[in-house]
Every structure is written in C-alpha cells, then in structure tokens.
Design a protein around this motif. Sequence first.
Motif, PDB file in Angstrom:
ATOM      1  N   ILE A  23      30.054  61.364  51.431  1.00 14.26           N
ATOM      2  CA  ILE A  23      30.211  60.519  50.233  1.00 14.26           C
ATOM      3  C   ILE A  23      29.711  59.096  50.487  1.00 14.26           C
ATOM      4  O   ILE A  23      28.874  58.593  49.731  1.00 14.26           O
ATOM      5  CB  ILE A  23      31.677  60.537  49.733  1.00 14.26           C
ATOM      6  CG1 ILE A  23      32.036  61.922  49.180  1.00 14.26           C
ATOM      7  CG2 ILE A  23      31.927  59.463  48.688  1.00 14.26           C
ATOM      8  CD1 ILE A  23      33.507  62.075  48.803  1.00 14.26           C
ATOM      9  N   ARG A 261      32.083  61.255  41.444  1.00 14.68           N
ATOM     10  CA  ARG A 261      31.707  61.060  42.837  1.00 14.68           C
ATOM     11  C   ARG A 261      32.380  62.102  43.743  1.00 14.68           C
ATOM     12  O   ARG A 261      33.541  62.450  43.569  1.00 14.68           O
ATOM     13  CB  ARG A 261      32.137  59.665  43.270  1.00 14.68           C
ATOM     14  CG  ARG A 261      31.624  59.285  44.623  1.00 14.68           C
ATOM     15  CD  ARG A 261      32.497  58.218  45.165  1.00 14.68           C
ATOM     16  NE  ARG A 261      33.866  58.719  45.178  1.00 14.68           N
ATOM     17  CZ  ARG A 261      34.744  58.387  46.108  1.00 14.68           C
ATOM     18  NH1 ARG A 261      34.412  57.549  47.022  1.00 14.68           N
ATOM     19  NH2 ARG A 261      35.966  58.868  46.081  1.00 14.68           N
ATOM     20  N   LEU A 293      40.216  66.862  53.801  1.00 15.51           N
ATOM     21  CA  LEU A 293      40.253  68.014  54.704  1.00 15.51           C
ATOM     22  C   LEU A 293      41.644  68.612  54.909  1.00 15.51           C
ATOM     23  O   LEU A 293      41.783  69.828  55.068  1.00 15.51           O
ATOM     24  CB  LEU A 293      39.691  67.606  56.082  1.00 15.51           C
ATOM     25  CG  LEU A 293      38.286  66.993  56.094  1.00 15.51           C
ATOM     26  CD1 LEU A 293      37.918  66.529  57.501  1.00 15.51           C
ATOM     27  CD2 LEU A 293      37.244  68.001  55.606  1.00 15.51           C
ATOM     28  N   VAL A 318      48.211  64.186  45.510  1.00 11.14           N
ATOM     29  CA  VAL A 318      47.128  65.189  45.534  1.00 11.14           C
ATOM     30  C   VAL A 318      47.451  66.210  46.614  1.00 11.14           C
ATOM     31  O   VAL A 318      47.616  65.837  47.775  1.00 11.14           O
ATOM     32  CB  VAL A 318      45.766  64.600  45.950  1.00 11.14           C
ATOM     33  CG1 VAL A 318      44.628  65.495  45.497  1.00 11.14           C
ATOM     34  CG2 VAL A 318      45.601  63.188  45.488  1.00 11.14           C
ATOM     35  N   ASN A 350      44.195  69.885  44.608  1.00  7.16           N
ATOM     36  CA  ASN A 350      42.928  69.967  45.351  1.00  7.16           C
ATOM     37  C   ASN A 350      42.067  68.721  45.394  1.00  7.16           C
ATOM     38  O   ASN A 350      41.675  68.289  46.445  1.00  7.16           O
ATOM     39  CB  ASN A 350      42.099  71.151  44.868  1.00  7.16           C
ATOM     40  CG  ASN A 350      42.772  72.445  45.245  1.00  7.16           C
ATOM     41  OD1 ASN A 350      43.392  72.548  46.303  1.00  7.16           O
ATOM     42  ND2 ASN A 350      42.696  73.434  44.368  1.00  7.16           N
ATOM     43  N   TRP A 351      41.694  68.176  44.260  1.00  6.23           N
ATOM     44  CA  TRP A 351      40.750  67.045  44.317  1.00  6.23           C
ATOM     45  C   TRP A 351      41.068  66.033  43.216  1.00  6.23           C
ATOM     46  O   TRP A 351      41.153  66.401  42.041  1.00  6.23           O
ATOM     47  CB  TRP A 351      39.315  67.546  44.149  1.00  6.23           C
ATOM     48  CG  TRP A 351      38.296  66.481  44.441  1.00  6.23           C
ATOM     49  CD1 TRP A 351      37.646  65.704  43.536  1.00  6.23           C
ATOM     50  CD2 TRP A 351      37.860  66.048  45.731  1.00  6.23           C
ATOM     51  NE1 TRP A 351      36.817  64.828  44.181  1.00  6.23           N
ATOM     52  CE2 TRP A 351      36.919  65.016  45.544  1.00  6.23           C
ATOM     53  CE3 TRP A 351      38.162  66.430  47.042  1.00  6.23           C
ATOM     54  CZ2 TRP A 351      36.272  64.361  46.591  1.00  6.23           C
ATOM     55  CZ3 TRP A 351      37.518  65.771  48.098  1.00  6.23           C
ATOM     56  CH2 TRP A 351      36.581  64.752  47.859  1.00  6.23           C
ATOM     57  N   TRP A 372      38.935  56.394  56.803  1.00 13.18           N
ATOM     58  CA  TRP A 372      38.386  55.064  56.541  1.00 13.18           C
ATOM     59  C   TRP A 372      37.984  54.841  55.080  1.00 13.18           C
ATOM     60  O   TRP A 372      38.165  53.765  54.524  1.00 13.18           O
ATOM     61  CB  TRP A 372      37.201  54.767  57.439  1.00 13.18           C
ATOM     62  CG  TRP A 372      36.706  53.372  57.219  1.00 13.18           C
ATOM     63  CD1 TRP A 372      35.548  52.987  56.616  1.00 13.18           C
ATOM     64  CD2 TRP A 372      37.412  52.171  57.567  1.00 13.18           C
ATOM     65  NE1 TRP A 372      35.470  51.615  56.573  1.00 13.18           N
ATOM     66  CE2 TRP A 372      36.614  51.092  57.144  1.00 13.18           C
ATOM     67  CE3 TRP A 372      38.639  51.906  58.183  1.00 13.18           C
ATOM     68  CZ2 TRP A 372      36.986  49.757  57.318  1.00 13.18           C
ATOM     69  CZ3 TRP A 372      39.015  50.577  58.361  1.00 13.18           C
ATOM     70  CH2 TRP A 372      38.198  49.526  57.935  1.00 13.18           C
ATOM     71  N   ASN A 373      37.404  55.873  54.473  1.00 11.48           N
ATOM     72  CA  ASN A 373      36.940  55.660  53.094  1.00 11.48           C
ATOM     73  C   ASN A 373      38.105  55.361  52.174  1.00 11.48           C
ATOM     74  O   ASN A 373      38.022  54.469  51.325  1.00 11.48           O
ATOM     75  CB  ASN A 373      36.156  56.876  52.612  1.00 11.48           C
ATOM     76  CG  ASN A 373      34.938  57.099  53.477  1.00 11.48           C
ATOM     77  OD1 ASN A 373      33.997  56.319  53.439  1.00 11.48           O
ATOM     78  ND2 ASN A 373      34.984  58.129  54.316  1.00 11.48           N
ATOM     79  N   THR A 374      39.188  56.102  52.366  1.00  3.63           N
ATOM     80  CA  THR A 374      40.370  55.850  51.549  1.00  3.63           C
ATOM     81  C   THR A 374      40.915  54.452  51.821  1.00  3.63           C
ATOM     82  O   THR A 374      41.310  53.732  50.897  1.00  3.63           O
ATOM     83  CB  THR A 374      41.441  56.920  51.840  1.00  3.63           C
ATOM     84  OG1 THR A 374      40.896  58.179  51.453  1.00  3.63           O
ATOM     85  CG2 THR A 374      42.714  56.663  51.070  1.00  3.63           C
ATOM     86  N   GLN A 394      41.933  58.032  63.158  1.00  6.21           N
ATOM     87  CA  GLN A 394      42.897  57.519  62.177  1.00  6.21           C
ATOM     88  C   GLN A 394      44.039  56.696  62.796  1.00  6.21           C
ATOM     89  O   GLN A 394      44.565  55.786  62.166  1.00  6.21           O
ATOM     90  CB  GLN A 394      43.450  58.685  61.356  1.00  6.21           C
ATOM     91  CG  GLN A 394      42.377  59.333  60.489  1.00  6.21           C
ATOM     92  CD  GLN A 394      42.731  60.742  60.049  1.00  6.21           C
ATOM     93  OE1 GLN A 394      43.837  61.215  60.266  1.00  6.21           O
ATOM     94  NE2 GLN A 394      41.786  61.425  59.416  1.00  6.21           N
TER      95      GLN A 394
HETATM   96  N1  UDP Z   1      38.466  61.929  47.941  1.00  7.17           N
HETATM   97  C1  UDP Z   1      38.543  62.033  46.574  1.00  7.17           C
HETATM   98  N2  UDP Z   1      39.469  62.857  46.041  1.00  7.17           N
HETATM   99  C2  UDP Z   1      40.347  63.566  46.802  1.00  7.17           C
HETATM  100  C3  UDP Z   1      40.269  63.453  48.210  1.00  7.17           C
HETATM  101  C4  UDP Z   1      39.322  62.614  48.755  1.00  7.17           C
HETATM  102  O1  UDP Z   1      37.768  61.383  45.841  1.00  7.17           O
HETATM  103  O2  UDP Z   1      41.185  64.273  46.261  1.00  7.17           O
HETATM  104  C5  UDP Z   1      37.442  61.051  48.530  1.00  7.17           C
HETATM  105  C6  UDP Z   1      38.033  59.709  48.915  1.00  7.17           C
HETATM  106  O3  UDP Z   1      37.967  58.813  47.827  1.00  7.17           O
HETATM  107  C7  UDP Z   1      37.153  59.311  50.087  1.00  7.17           C
HETATM  108  C8  UDP Z   1      36.779  60.643  50.734  1.00  7.17           C
HETATM  109  O4  UDP Z   1      36.973  61.639  49.736  1.00  7.17           O
HETATM  110  O5  UDP Z   1      35.980  58.683  49.627  1.00  7.17           O
HETATM  111  C9  UDP Z   1      37.674  60.980  51.913  1.00  7.17           C
HETATM  112  O6  UDP Z   1      37.300  60.232  52.986  1.00  7.17           O
HETATM  113  P1  UDP Z   1      38.358  59.621  54.009  1.00  7.17           P
HETATM  114  O7  UDP Z   1      37.584  58.872  55.023  1.00  7.17           O
HETATM  115  O8  UDP Z   1      39.402  58.846  53.305  1.00  7.17           O
HETATM  116  O9  UDP Z   1      39.096  60.872  54.639  1.00  7.17           O
HETATM  117  P2  UDP Z   1      38.610  62.308  55.178  1.00  7.17           P
HETATM  118  O10 UDP Z   1      38.566  63.186  54.001  1.00  7.17           O
HETATM  119  O11 UDP Z   1      37.279  62.120  55.842  1.00  7.17           O
HETATM  120  O12 UDP Z   1      39.692  62.680  56.132  1.00  7.17           O
END
Ligand code: UDP
Length: 493
Positions: A23, A261, A293, A318, A350-351, A372-374, A394
């Motif tokens: 992403i 996205r 994941l 979620v 799920n999402w 990190w993205n979160t 993490q």
């Molecule tokens: N994400 C999302 N919806 C969800 C779960 C995850 O949009 O239900 C996106 C979240 O915004 C982020 C990415 O997926 O951009 C997850 O990346 P992160 O680094 O937080 O964690 P990872 O999934 O790699 O453990």
Amino acid sequence: MDSQPDQELHVIFIPYPSPGHMIPMVDTARLFAKHGANVTIITTHANASTFQKAIDSDFNCGYHIRTQVVPFPAAHVGLPDGAENIKDGTSIQMLGKLVQGISMLKDQIEPLIQDMKPDCLVTDMFYPWTVDFAAKLGIPRLYYYSSSYFSTCATYFIRKHKPQQRLVSDTHKFIIPGLPQTIEMTPLQLEPWLRTKTVATGYLDAVYEAESKSYGALYNNFYELESDYEKLYKSTIGIKSWSVGPVSAWVNKDDETKANRGHKEDLAQESEWLNWLNSKQNESVVYVSFGSLTRLPHTQIIEIAHGLESSGHDFIWVIRKKDGDEDGHSFLQEFEQRMKVSNKGFIIWNWAPQLLILDHPAIGGIVTHCGWNTILESVNAGLPMVTWPMYAEQFYNEKLLVDVLKIGVPVGSKENMLWVTIDEDETVGRENIAKAIVQLMGREESKEMRRRARKFGDASKKSIEEGGSSYNNLMQLLDELKSLKMSRALEKK
Ligand code: UDP
C-alpha cells in the motif's frame, strides 16, 4: 508531465506483496508520477487488482503510470489460484509457500527490467537481489522501508552488539545500545530470527547488506516525527535517505480514493459504520485494529471483547475471520448482537476503510498492533494509541510511541510472535486491555498525550504541503535522479 520522453525519468517500483509493504509503495509510486516521473509498478495479477483502480484513474488524468503484471507461480509452489499475498497465509506452511513463490518472481522480473531500461529501481527491503541487479544496469536502487528510523537504528545496534546474549533470562531487560535515549526491552520482544539463528537470519543479513549498498533509502515518514533517529540512521547506515511521508495522506485526498485504497471486501457495510460513527460525540470512540495480517486466537478475541465492554468506551473493531473457528464465530455473533442493542460498539469484518475511520471526528484513539502504516496514519490524524505489538519490528515501534514520542499507552505485550504462531493461551488479559483503554480515552488521563498527538498531526499535514519537509525531499530526490540520468547519458556519448 511536459518533459520529452527521453528526458523523462523512468522509475520502476517493485512492491512486496503484503498490504503493509504494498500500500505505501503504490502510494509513493503514484506520488512520483504526479510529480512528473514515468512510473511502472511490477506485481502479480491478484495483487494488481487491489490497486489498479487508482492507477487507471491517475493514468486517465494524464499521469504516466502503469502496472506490469507477471504471473504468480501458484501451482508450482502448491498454492490455490489467487493466493499471491502474505495476507493469504493462514498457516506457517502456507506462508512458506507464499514466500517461495514470491522469491521465484525474480526470474521473470529481471528480463522485464532489462527490456524497459529504467533510470531507477525502487524496491522493497525484502528484494535484496535488486541491489546487485541495479548495479549491473548502472542505475540507482532505492531501498524502500515503511517503518520507523528508530526501528532500523535499534535493529542495527542490537545486531552489532547482541546485548540480549549477556542476559540469563529472556524476560530480563537490556538497554538498546547506541541510541541517544535509554530504552529498555527484553529478549522475548526481539524478532525470533534475532534470538536464534534460523534461515530467516541469513536472509535478513542479506536484506541489511543490500540496504547499505543501495544508493539511498526511501522512508514513509516525516522529518519532524523522529529527526534524531533520522540523523542517526544516516550516520550509522551511511547511505542517503529521503523521508517522503505520510504518503497515504498525501496522495489519497478525496473520500473515494481513501475508501478504495488497499484491499476492500465488504462494501455493503459502508454506510452503516459511517452512520454509526456520525451518531457519536467527537473523540468518544476507540478504533481497534491489528492490521492486515493478524487473525487472533479465539481466547484472545474473548479477552478483547470483555476488555472493550468493561472499559465503558464506545468502540469500532475490525476483526479478520479465522477459518474453521466456529466457537469464535458464535461468540462474536452474540457479542455483535449485544453491542448493537446497547449501541456501544460496531464490528467491521475483515477489512476497514481505515483512512476514513481515522479521520472521522468521533474517533478519539486507536488500539494498534504498531504496524508502521497504521501508526503514521494515526499520527497524521492526531490520535494517541494503545500499543499492542505482536511481531516483526512492532516492539521497537511501541518503544518509539511510548518512550520517545509519548503518545502511546502500552497494553503489556510480552512476546514477539508471528500471527500464525500465536497460541491460544498467549493472551493479554481483559483487565489490562480495559485499563489501557481507560488511560487512552479518559479526558484527564490522556490530556497531555492528546496534545502531543495533535501537534504531531499538524506537523505531519504540513510536511506534505508545498514547501513542507516531505514535499521538499521528494522534489529534491526527483531532481537528483534526473541529474544522475543526465550524467549517465553524457558518459555514454
Ligand atoms: N488497512 C486497512 N484496513 C484494514 C486493515 C489494514 O486499510 O482493515 C491498511 C492500513 O490502513 C495500513 C495497512 O493496511 O495502511 C496495514 O499496514 P500496517 O503497517 O499498519 O500493518 P500490517 O498489516 O503490515 O501488519
């Protein structure tokens, strides 16, 4: 966009097929295209389908961006059709097959790149082979990392000094060497490959060696967040780096792109969660997410449900379904029903459209696994966090949030374990969960943390405006890549 084709910078992006890697890299690729580069993203079919809509829309706006698809060797590694992403790995065996399939892509990608004659490769950290390949082509490779400088520096010094090896117990604390602050952790919180030598140790050694041989690194980050650690990174790893984030906020400006996205499975729920959040007071709801994941064991789900309920705060949670967990499903169905009646909580299956949720005024904080993205998306939204690290880097990110930035409340997570290896009895208890949420959401308890989080949120938004640090970094990088291209052209004459 108005440059001549032969002067135009052609950049190839190779994302790693896991949402937390893919992403932000796709968002970064779109930013490159929006600022004049000709961009190709190389990936497999099922992965492309999660972001193609955004690429088509950018292309239709006149930007030079496209996806080049290569077939995933699913049958070869014994995976079902369409399983092409780490998030499809529901067991350790399946993860192994996915990793094997992904490593086989190299043989298809190399000749493609050779034909395309790009000016630069931006590749995920997990493709160490790209550094020598780029050198062979005489072009720069940029190492892409969507995580904290803090985590890279901590890993670097722990790999170098091995402080964990001097302890008699895995639960005793050591101080991370080499950092400007005193930060403690336990050996159990380190990634398993750092604790015991495994196949992964050798692979990660190759990843870090390739990082130090790269032309530079691209970080989904902004300077104002961890300037001390960005400086430390540059001096210890010894390569250039550009912080160009938060890329998600920069490139996904309107609600539709925010909603689309990444991966999205359940459109039908959309208006329901929005109506629910709209009915809540500002900053009164906690958002609970463990990333793309993690599927938690049934025992942990029960503890979270009770913890959320007894915290007394409203929540939106979620949950990724775990195949075959029938007990878990019936418990959750009952819980979901009860929460509907009391109007205290909302479950998204799920999402979730995370960017939209985090930006909603009703959200007052987040419980996060410290992906990190979160973290960066929450920082951009000015939100404090309950930190619940699980695996990979993490636990370092937790230290950054709690001890350095002081915008996190730890839930008390103890051991670094991949989601597929978390045991039914390795749970964080309901009391700890409720306590951390009360500290996060209570007006008095969280006042100072909230003020700091807002300040970082403002800095984050400024960094991606014209003239901001991340904006300037991206422009400077594009200029530098163009100069390199020109120098190469002159050398050839
Ligand atoms: N994400 C999302 N919806 C969800 C779960 C995850 O949009 O239900 C996106 C979240 O915004 C982020 C990415 O997926 O951009 C997850 O990346 P992160 O680094 O937080 O964690 P990872 O999934 O790699 O453990």
